[in-house]
Design a protein around this motif. Sequence first.
Motif, short mmCIF file in Angstrom:
data_model
loop_
_atom_site.label_atom_id
_atom_site.label_comp_id
_atom_site.label_asym_id
_atom_site.label_seq_id
_atom_site.Cartn_x
_atom_site.Cartn_y
_atom_site.Cartn_z
N SER A 1 -22.92 12.12 13.23
CA SER A 1 -23.78 12.20 14.42
C SER A 1 -23.05 11.77 15.69
N ALA A 2 -21.86 11.18 15.53
CA ALA A 2 -21.14 10.65 16.69
C ALA A 2 -20.18 11.69 17.27
N ALA A 3 -20.72 12.83 17.69
CA ALA A 3 -19.89 13.94 18.16
C ALA A 3 -19.09 13.56 19.41
N SER A 4 -19.71 12.83 20.32
CA SER A 4 -19.01 12.49 21.57
C SER A 4 -17.82 11.57 21.29
N PHE A 5 -17.99 10.66 20.33
CA PHE A 5 -16.89 9.76 20.01
C PHE A 5 -15.74 10.51 19.33
N MET A 6 -16.08 11.47 18.45
CA MET A 6 -15.03 12.28 17.83
C MET A 6 -14.27 13.07 18.89
N ASN A 7 -14.99 13.60 19.87
CA ASN A 7 -14.32 14.33 20.96
C ASN A 7 -13.38 13.41 21.72
N MET B 1 0.85 -1.19 0.00
CA MET B 1 0.00 0.00 0.00
C MET B 1 0.89 1.26 0.00
N LYS B 2 0.82 2.00 -1.09
CA LYS B 2 1.65 3.21 -1.14
C LYS B 2 1.00 4.37 -0.40
N ARG B 3 -0.26 4.21 -0.02
CA ARG B 3 -0.92 5.22 0.80
C ARG B 3 -2.05 4.57 1.58
N TRP B 4 -2.11 4.90 2.85
CA TRP B 4 -3.25 4.46 3.66
C TRP B 4 -4.29 5.57 3.59
N THR B 5 -5.26 5.37 2.72
CA THR B 5 -6.17 6.45 2.32
C THR B 5 -7.06 6.92 3.45
N ALA B 6 -7.79 6.00 4.08
CA ALA B 6 -8.78 6.46 5.07
C ALA B 6 -9.33 5.30 5.88
N VAL B 7 -9.85 5.67 7.02
CA VAL B 7 -10.71 4.79 7.82
C VAL B 7 -12.10 5.42 7.83
N GLY B 8 -13.10 4.60 7.63
CA GLY B 8 -14.49 5.05 7.80
C GLY B 8 -15.08 4.37 9.02
N ILE B 9 -15.78 5.14 9.86
CA ILE B 9 -16.32 4.59 11.11
C ILE B 9 -17.81 4.88 11.20
N ASP B 10 -18.58 3.82 11.36
CA ASP B 10 -20.01 3.95 11.68
C ASP B 10 -20.17 3.60 13.16
N ASN C 1 -9.42 13.92 22.20
CA ASN C 1 -8.79 13.91 23.52
C ASN C 1 -7.68 12.87 23.61
N ASP C 2 -7.80 11.81 22.82
CA ASP C 2 -6.78 10.76 22.81
C ASP C 2 -5.68 11.05 21.78
N HIS C 3 -5.72 12.28 21.23
CA HIS C 3 -4.69 12.75 20.29
C HIS C 3 -4.59 11.89 19.02
N VAL C 4 -5.75 11.38 18.58
CA VAL C 4 -5.78 10.64 17.32
C VAL C 4 -5.80 11.67 16.19
N PRO C 5 -4.85 11.61 15.25
CA PRO C 5 -4.77 12.64 14.21
C PRO C 5 -5.76 12.42 13.08
N SER C 6 -6.03 13.52 12.37
CA SER C 6 -6.78 13.49 11.10
C SER C 6 -8.20 12.97 11.24
N VAL C 7 -8.83 13.24 12.39
CA VAL C 7 -10.23 12.85 12.60
C VAL C 7 -11.13 13.96 12.08
N THR C 8 -12.15 13.60 11.30
CA THR C 8 -13.06 14.61 10.75
C THR C 8 -14.42 13.96 10.49
N PRO C 9 -15.51 14.75 10.52
CA PRO C 9 -16.83 14.18 10.19
C PRO C 9 -16.86 13.70 8.74
N ALA C 10 -17.46 12.57 8.51
CA ALA C 10 -17.60 12.04 7.16
C ALA C 10 -18.61 12.85 6.36
N VAL C 11 -18.45 12.85 5.05
CA VAL C 11 -19.47 13.40 4.17
C VAL C 11 -20.63 12.41 4.14
N ASN C 12 -21.81 12.83 4.57
CA ASN C 12 -22.90 11.88 4.78
C ASN C 12 -24.07 12.13 3.84
#
Length: 431
Positions: free
Chosen positions: A326-332, A242-251, A336-347
């Motif tokens: 919709s998972a605002a608390s989980f994103m927070n 894998m020359k790039r790890w593009t993304a993780v999607g989380i439901d 807080n756990d310093h996970v980088p590049s977290v953003t709301p998905a285009v829904n």
Amino acid sequence: MIRDLQLPLSRAQIRSIVEAQGAPLALWSGAVSSGKTIASLIAFLISLTVAPDHGLIVIVGRTLQTIERNLLDPLQSTHLFGPIARHVHHTTGSTTAVILGRTVHLVGASDARAEGRIRGSTIALAYVDEATLVPHSFWMMLLSRLRVGDQSRLLATTNPDGPFHWLRKEFILRADEVGLTHWHFTLDDNPSMDPGVVARLKAQYTGLWYRRFILGDWCLAAGAVYDMFDETRHIVDLMPYMKRWTAVGIDYGTVNPFSAVLIGHGEDDHLYVVSEYRYDSNLERRQLTDAQYSHNVRRWLAGVRRPGVQGDARGVQPAWIFVDPSAASFMNQLYNDHVPSVTPAVNDVLDGIRSVSVALGSGLLRIHRSCAGLLGELPSYAWDEKAAERGEDKPLKADDHSADALRYALHSTAHEWRGLINDEEVASAAA
């Protein structure tokens, strides 16, 4: 004016431009990239030159951004409109433009509240981009604002939707009663289309999207959403480097399953669903907290084996982590756990399903056999036929958690990977 254009026109385009002159209500519908937008814009420019001085001139789209992208950018292209383009002036983000010396108001109509933006106005000339995406109430309000006698005009374009959509039921099927002039376009009506691009479009769209966007049918959303999914074509046991790890999607789910999928860009220029994390509290008989989910996701990513690397190399850092908005608390919690590049998905559900369909239909996307949750959902993910009979395109909300996670990751990065679809994939998809 037509002589100033820098592109050829088909007989169908010329006929529609001529017939639109004087038509109180004109609609171009049909396949994607079929030339209907260019024909309608030429008709609009001609109508603009003879529009009465009293009354507003408006261009309507789903958002201001779609108006700029779909209409103003082409109008300002000298490649398309030659010297006419020099008479189209607009500042990005502004709600007005000056076209051929006339002030044109740009109106986004993404929901029913948009009708307030034209209430009380007197409109002489209106152009509507993608009319099926405009709220019914807004369309009816717009018609009521065309109050400059016989001189008022409304021009509109659209791709087809379901057969019960209000635009088809109340206007296309009653064209003579409501004074609608309507033209249906196919890909063959656009002489500017390169045959390779036509083949690519036909390969990318399958099932419902093929019938609507390639054939131009107003058809019902029924059956499997991803009817192009083929185990022999899309499931793999081996993956390249894998020359790039593009993304993780989380439901996100507490009572419902929590699902995360990891997508990588392989050195063979295919996309791969490399791994998934899934937790079903109903099966495990225990719900987890946001902190526990954050810990588990980080531990999962740290343990992902990197294909194509010698030894047992593990651990990946995706470029993006897209989370159910919709998972605002989980994103927070992730912040807080310093996970980088977290953003709301285009829904945008339908647009997202279309992106996944394109990735599957073109052969670009492949899924590792270990992703059991996703592979279990994709074949059974189905359209809600009762909703379709009401004129709505909606998938059934059942067993869709990994499918949603995939949609978040793919649709949120669609601008990055669409260019990877090449002629070789088109040929294999058409075979």
